[in-house]
Design a protein around this motif. Sequence first.
Motif, PDB file in Angstrom:
ATOM      1  N   GLU A 135       0.695  -1.201   0.208  1.00 25.86           N
ATOM      2  CA  GLU A 135      -0.170   0.001   0.090  1.00 25.86           C
ATOM      3  C   GLU A 135       1.072   1.203  -0.019  1.00 25.86           C
ATOM      4  O   GLU A 135       0.459   2.307  -0.550  1.00 25.86           O
ATOM      5  CB  GLU A 135      -0.934   0.178   1.057  1.00 25.86           C
ATOM      6  CG  GLU A 135      -1.825  -0.986   1.181  1.00 25.86           C
ATOM      7  CD  GLU A 135      -2.695  -1.091   2.392  1.00 25.86           C
ATOM      8  OE1 GLU A 135      -4.110  -1.382   2.156  1.00 25.86           O
ATOM      9  OE2 GLU A 135      -2.177  -0.958   3.373  1.00 25.86           O
ATOM     10  N   ILE A 136       2.028   1.186   0.731  1.00 26.53           N
ATOM     11  CA  ILE A 136       2.883   2.206   0.628  1.00 26.53           C
ATOM     12  C   ILE A 136       3.314   2.663  -0.625  1.00 26.53           C
ATOM     13  O   ILE A 136       3.454   3.636  -1.108  1.00 26.53           O
ATOM     14  CB  ILE A 136       4.123   2.263   1.876  1.00 26.53           C
ATOM     15  CG1 ILE A 136       3.302   2.312   3.197  1.00 26.53           C
ATOM     16  CG2 ILE A 136       5.128   3.156   1.599  1.00 26.53           C
ATOM     17  CD1 ILE A 136       4.436   1.774   4.285  1.00 26.53           C
ATOM     18  N   LYS A 137       3.869   1.364  -1.275  1.00 20.50           N
ATOM     19  CA  LYS A 137       4.434   1.803  -2.723  1.00 20.50           C
ATOM     20  C   LYS A 137       3.304   2.074  -3.627  1.00 20.50           C
ATOM     21  O   LYS A 137       3.481   3.205  -4.500  1.00 20.50           O
ATOM     22  CB  LYS A 137       4.892   0.119  -2.955  1.00 20.50           C
ATOM     23  CG  LYS A 137       5.679   0.337  -4.610  1.00 20.50           C
ATOM     24  CD  LYS A 137       5.987  -1.022  -5.043  1.00 20.50           C
ATOM     25  CE  LYS A 137       6.479  -1.066  -6.406  1.00 20.50           C
ATOM     26  NZ  LYS A 137       6.221   0.036  -7.331  1.00 20.50           N
ATOM     27  N   GLN A 138       2.119   1.626  -3.653  1.00 17.76           N
ATOM     28  CA  GLN A 138       1.051   2.182  -4.452  1.00 17.76           C
ATOM     29  C   GLN A 138       0.897   3.797  -4.448  1.00 17.76           C
ATOM     30  O   GLN A 138       0.582   4.295  -5.386  1.00 17.76           O
ATOM     31  CB  GLN A 138      -0.226   1.187  -4.188  1.00 17.76           C
ATOM     32  CG  GLN A 138      -0.273   0.082  -4.651  1.00 17.76           C
ATOM     33  CD  GLN A 138      -1.523  -0.713  -4.259  1.00 17.76           C
ATOM     34  OE1 GLN A 138      -2.187  -0.274  -3.563  1.00 17.76           O
ATOM     35  NE2 GLN A 138      -1.506  -1.938  -4.820  1.00 17.76           N
ATOM     36  N   LEU A 139       0.656   3.811  -2.993  1.00 15.29           N
ATOM     37  CA  LEU A 139       0.517   5.405  -2.753  1.00 15.29           C
ATOM     38  C   LEU A 139       1.677   6.556  -3.188  1.00 15.29           C
ATOM     39  O   LEU A 139       1.382   7.554  -3.515  1.00 15.29           O
ATOM     40  CB  LEU A 139       0.150   5.600  -1.083  1.00 15.29           C
ATOM     41  CG  LEU A 139      -0.458   7.010  -0.690  1.00 15.29           C
ATOM     42  CD1 LEU A 139      -1.755   7.303  -1.495  1.00 15.29           C
ATOM     43  CD2 LEU A 139      -0.668   6.924   0.790  1.00 15.29           C
ATOM     44  N   VAL A 140       2.760   5.969  -2.779  1.00 18.42           N
ATOM     45  CA  VAL A 140       4.014   6.519  -3.208  1.00 18.42           C
ATOM     46  C   VAL A 140       4.128   6.774  -4.521  1.00 18.42           C
ATOM     47  O   VAL A 140       4.408   7.731  -5.098  1.00 18.42           O
ATOM     48  CB  VAL A 140       5.391   6.074  -2.590  1.00 18.42           C
ATOM     49  CG1 VAL A 140       6.596   6.714  -3.103  1.00 18.42           C
ATOM     50  CG2 VAL A 140       5.175   6.213  -0.979  1.00 18.42           C
ATOM     51  N   ASP A 141       4.099   5.739  -5.461  1.00 16.88           N
ATOM     52  CA  ASP A 141       3.911   5.798  -6.711  1.00 16.88           C
ATOM     53  C   ASP A 141       3.093   6.672  -7.362  1.00 16.88           C
ATOM     54  O   ASP A 141       3.293   7.602  -8.125  1.00 16.88           O
ATOM     55  CB  ASP A 141       3.928   4.327  -7.173  1.00 16.88           C
ATOM     56  CG  ASP A 141       5.205   3.532  -7.161  1.00 16.88           C
ATOM     57  OD1 ASP A 141       6.064   3.917  -6.631  1.00 16.88           O
ATOM     58  OD2 ASP A 141       4.840   2.016  -7.323  1.00 16.88           O
ATOM     59  N   TRP A 142       1.729   6.682  -6.979  1.00 18.02           N
ATOM     60  CA  TRP A 142       0.714   7.536  -7.445  1.00 18.02           C
ATOM     61  C   TRP A 142       0.941   8.974  -7.102  1.00 18.02           C
ATOM     62  O   TRP A 142       0.911   9.992  -7.906  1.00 18.02           O
ATOM     63  CB  TRP A 142      -0.548   7.008  -6.739  1.00 18.02           C
ATOM     64  CG  TRP A 142      -1.755   8.187  -7.114  1.00 18.02           C
ATOM     65  CD1 TRP A 142      -2.347   8.403  -7.897  1.00 18.02           C
ATOM     66  CD2 TRP A 142      -2.172   9.129  -5.934  1.00 18.02           C
ATOM     67  NE1 TRP A 142      -3.316   9.307  -7.810  1.00 18.02           N
ATOM     68  CE2 TRP A 142      -2.980   9.720  -6.662  1.00 18.02           C
ATOM     69  CE3 TRP A 142      -1.666   9.388  -4.724  1.00 18.02           C
ATOM     70  CZ2 TRP A 142      -3.703  10.976  -5.952  1.00 18.02           C
ATOM     71  CZ3 TRP A 142      -2.039  10.653  -4.024  1.00 18.02           C
ATOM     72  CH2 TRP A 142      -3.386  11.350  -4.672  1.00 18.02           C
ATOM     73  N   ALA A 143       1.432   9.252  -5.932  1.00 20.23           N
ATOM     74  CA  ALA A 143       1.826  10.558  -5.496  1.00 20.23           C
ATOM     75  C   ALA A 143       3.040  11.269  -6.229  1.00 20.23           C
ATOM     76  O   ALA A 143       3.053  12.315  -6.615  1.00 20.23           O
ATOM     77  CB  ALA A 143       2.183  10.705  -3.902  1.00 20.23           C
ATOM     78  N   LYS A 144       3.842  10.147  -6.592  1.00 20.99           N
ATOM     79  CA  LYS A 144       5.111  10.637  -7.455  1.00 20.99           C
ATOM     80  C   LYS A 144       4.718  11.172  -8.885  1.00 20.99           C
ATOM     81  O   LYS A 144       5.126  12.004  -9.453  1.00 20.99           O
ATOM     82  CB  LYS A 144       6.166   9.824  -7.265  1.00 20.99           C
ATOM     83  CG  LYS A 144       7.161   9.631  -6.144  1.00 20.99           C
ATOM     84  CD  LYS A 144       8.241   8.730  -6.233  1.00 20.99           C
ATOM     85  CE  LYS A 144       9.109   8.456  -5.174  1.00 20.99           C
ATOM     86  NZ  LYS A 144      10.178   7.484  -5.101  1.00 20.99           N
ATOM     87  N   GLU A 145       4.103  10.395  -9.395  1.00 24.21           N
ATOM     88  CA  GLU A 145       3.442  10.576 -10.788  1.00 24.21           C
ATOM     89  C   GLU A 145       2.505  11.854 -10.812  1.00 24.21           C
ATOM     90  O   GLU A 145       2.720  12.585 -11.723  1.00 24.21           O
ATOM     91  CB  GLU A 145       2.485   9.504 -11.029  1.00 24.21           C
ATOM     92  CG  GLU A 145       1.745   9.370 -12.565  1.00 24.21           C
ATOM     93  CD  GLU A 145       0.602   8.405 -12.838  1.00 24.21           C
ATOM     94  OE1 GLU A 145      -0.232   8.564 -13.769  1.00 24.21           O
ATOM     95  OE2 GLU A 145       0.819   7.247 -12.295  1.00 24.21           O
ATOM     96  N   GLN A 146       1.805  12.114  -9.815  1.00 17.65           N
ATOM     97  CA  GLN A 146       1.097  13.352  -9.630  1.00 17.65           C
ATOM     98  C   GLN A 146       2.015  14.368  -9.580  1.00 17.65           C
ATOM     99  O   GLN A 146       1.799  15.605 -10.185  1.00 17.65           O
ATOM    100  CB  GLN A 146      -0.082  13.389  -8.368  1.00 17.65           C
ATOM    101  CG  GLN A 146      -1.104  12.302  -8.813  1.00 17.65           C
ATOM    102  CD  GLN A 146      -1.760  12.399  -9.936  1.00 17.65           C
ATOM    103  OE1 GLN A 146      -2.260  13.685 -10.322  1.00 17.65           O
ATOM    104  NE2 GLN A 146      -1.958  11.320 -10.658  1.00 17.65           N
ATOM    105  N   HIS A 147       3.058  14.296  -8.946  1.00 16.85           N
ATOM    106  CA  HIS A 147       3.919  15.282  -8.522  1.00 16.85           C
ATOM    107  C   HIS A 147       4.599  15.868 -10.000  1.00 16.85           C
ATOM    108  O   HIS A 147       4.893  16.885 -10.146  1.00 16.85           O
ATOM    109  CB  HIS A 147       5.013  14.902  -7.547  1.00 16.85           C
ATOM    110  CG  HIS A 147       6.147  15.741  -7.387  1.00 16.85           C
ATOM    111  ND1 HIS A 147       7.524  15.728  -8.140  1.00 16.85           N
ATOM    112  CD2 HIS A 147       6.436  16.856  -6.668  1.00 16.85           C
ATOM    113  CE1 HIS A 147       8.269  16.475  -7.915  1.00 16.85           C
ATOM    114  NE2 HIS A 147       7.553  17.392  -6.828  1.00 16.85           N
ATOM    115  N   ASN A 148       4.787  14.553 -10.648  1.00 13.52           N
ATOM    116  CA  ASN A 148       5.626  14.973 -11.868  1.00 13.52           C
ATOM    117  C   ASN A 148       4.680  15.631 -12.793  1.00 13.52           C
ATOM    118  O   ASN A 148       4.948  16.097 -13.934  1.00 13.52           O
ATOM    119  CB  ASN A 148       6.221  13.554 -12.491  1.00 13.52           C
ATOM    120  CG  ASN A 148       7.076  13.061 -11.802  1.00 13.52           C
ATOM    121  OD1 ASN A 148       8.149  13.974 -11.036  1.00 13.52           O
ATOM    122  ND2 ASN A 148       7.448  11.786 -11.556  1.00 13.52           N
ATOM    123  N   ASN A 149       3.454  15.441 -12.822  1.00 14.12           N
ATOM    124  CA  ASN A 149       2.502  15.911 -13.702  1.00 14.12           C
ATOM    125  C   ASN A 149       2.159  17.327 -13.383  1.00 14.12           C
ATOM    126  O   ASN A 149       1.633  18.135 -14.285  1.00 14.12           O
ATOM    127  CB  ASN A 149       1.036  15.478 -13.445  1.00 14.12           C
ATOM    128  CG  ASN A 149       1.028  13.732 -14.025  1.00 14.12           C
ATOM    129  OD1 ASN A 149       1.755  13.457 -14.860  1.00 14.12           O
ATOM    130  ND2 ASN A 149       0.014  13.139 -13.604  1.00 14.12           N
TER     131      ASN A 149
END
Length: 150
Positions: A135-149
């Motif tokens: 769950e940490i990985k999923q949330l972190v990956d999503w937040a990083k993707e959003q950050h990059n957007n």
Amino acid sequence: MSVLKKILIGLLLLFVIMQFFRPEKNIDSNDSLTTFIKETKPSTKVQNILSKACYDCHSNNTNYLWYNNITPINFWMANHIKEGKDELNFSEWASYSTKRKKHKMEEVYEEVEEKHMPISPYLITHSEANLTDEEIKQLVDWAKEQHNNY
């Protein structure tokens, strides 16, 4: 009556009187997360993680448990919620500038990755918010993707 009994009765009376004074609850009747969800497009899994581990303190709508009806616990909780919303409020996402949104997403993935969020006191009574490594990985990956957007 002994002094100890008088003190105990006085404390009990004080505790009962305190129950009549309560902080305002963090409950919003509107669907205040709509803008955030539409803009960031979390997957169903990420949305579930956000719901169980983030929104109580980082939105305008908290799901209160029974113990929040006890003063002084409810004041302590209200303070935690206020601090959480001051730091990041998903319900106010539309009011954030692009620069602020980018920074907040960076903070989300850093805090979750470093296991600073959710905070320990919250996890004591919300064991479901204790995130697994996946769950940490999923949330972190999503937040990083959003950050990059941004």
